[in-house]
Scaffold this motif. Structure first.
Motif, short mmCIF file in Angstrom:
data_model
loop_
_atom_site.label_atom_id
_atom_site.label_comp_id
_atom_site.label_asym_id
_atom_site.label_seq_id
_atom_site.Cartn_x
_atom_site.Cartn_y
_atom_site.Cartn_z
N ASN A 150 58.38 14.99 34.28
CA ASN A 150 56.93 15.11 34.12
C ASN A 150 56.55 16.28 33.23
O ASN A 150 55.69 16.15 32.35
CB ASN A 150 56.27 15.27 35.49
N GLU A 151 57.21 17.41 33.42
CA GLU A 151 56.88 18.61 32.64
C GLU A 151 57.22 18.46 31.16
O GLU A 151 56.49 18.97 30.30
CB GLU A 151 57.65 19.82 33.20
N ARG A 181 60.81 16.34 38.46
CA ARG A 181 59.78 17.32 38.05
C ARG A 181 59.84 17.56 36.55
O ARG A 181 58.80 17.56 35.87
CB ARG A 181 59.99 18.63 38.81
N ILE A 182 61.04 17.75 36.01
CA ILE A 182 61.17 18.03 34.58
C ILE A 182 60.79 16.81 33.76
O ILE A 182 60.24 16.93 32.65
CB ILE A 182 62.59 18.52 34.27
#
Length: 270
Positions: free
Chosen positions: A184-185, A181-182
């Protein structure tokens, strides 16, 4: 001239990338001015590099020799020499993450107190916490290790949950989800993540090609720095491991007290 020098530096670094002994075919193309690193593959498609700088929390001194796992227990940040050294090697303008446990927050505060510019914020991620060791938490560490099979490199087999707690695979899967997730973020940025021995071993296992048990083979000392680079393109992604368990302070023998086991250690095999 400065940008040209940076380009040369990153080209040299990137062209030596290896992932699981396979040479990357990606080559350097461009670095954007906001600190994000982007490159182009041989086919002309953009490759984004996200660099993870993992820092294990400082030593816990008041555990009574017991297993603490996810217990929210304080750490010892009194060795300013160690934190001064770590503060010098971490990148400025990074985004900061930590677990939800106080020892990671105290470690980050000690790095900032050593002269590293304090970030505007640091995100707490509960899924980056240490393994929940359930009823094993509070047990004497030495006695527990002695009760396990010879050669055990962690508290248990990676699929065996602690009574009332997690298995290492539970830790690995939540760590992997959070990293993905990170990635991507915060794509293309430097990420400083202050976490735990088990969490960082899980991240190393992911970078080795989704091999969680292989990550357990690495020592992760307190306040050590582990850097894992993630290269992503529309076609594929690869990890690179520039350094694991780096300890910038070890040139001075007076500061050798940062080794605290991140799980049972193998002292002898027979």
């Amino acid at each position: 001239m400065h940008d040209a020098c940076r380009a040369t530096e990153f080209q040299t670094e990137f062209e030596t990338v290896k992932c699981l002994e396979t040479r990357s075919l990606l080559t350097y193309s461009d670095i954007t001015r906001d600190g994000r690193v982007s490159m182009m593959s041989g086919s002309g498609k953009k490759v984004v590099t996200t660099r993870w700088w993992w820092v294990r929390h400082a030593p816990v001194r008041n555990d009574g020799g017991n297993i603490y796992g996810q217990s929210d227990i304080a750490c010892d940040t009194s060795d300013t020499y160690v934190f001064n050294a770590v503060a010098k090697v971490l990148p400025r303008h990074a985004v900061w993450y930590s677990s939800n446990l106080m020892r990671t927050h105290q470690t980050a505060e000690a790095i900032w107190a050593a002269g590293f510019p304090k970030p505007a914020s640091m995100k707490w991620e509960a899924d980056l916490a240490e393994q929940n060791l359930g009823k094993w938490q509070g047990m004497n560490r030495a006695e527990f290790v002695a009760s396990r099979p010879v050669g055990t490199s962690w508290f248990a087999d990676i699929n065996e949950p602690a009574p009332g707690g997690e298995s290492f695979m539970d830790l690995y899967n939540r760590t992997r989800r959070t990293i993905e997730r990170i990635n991507n973020e915060a794509a293309g940025q430097d990420i400083i993540a202050v976490a735990h021995g088990g969490t960082i071993k899980a991240a190393v296992g992911l970078a080795l090609g989704d091999l969680p048990e292989q990550g357990l083979a690495f020592d992760i000392d307190n306040v050590s720095v582990t850097r894992l680079d993630y290269f992503a393109s529309p076609e594929r992604s690869v990890w690179r491991l520039p350094m694991v368990n780096q300890q910038p302070w070890i040139a001075d023998d007076a500061h050798a007290a940062m080794h605290q086991p991140a799980g049972p250690e193998v002292k002898k095999l027979a």
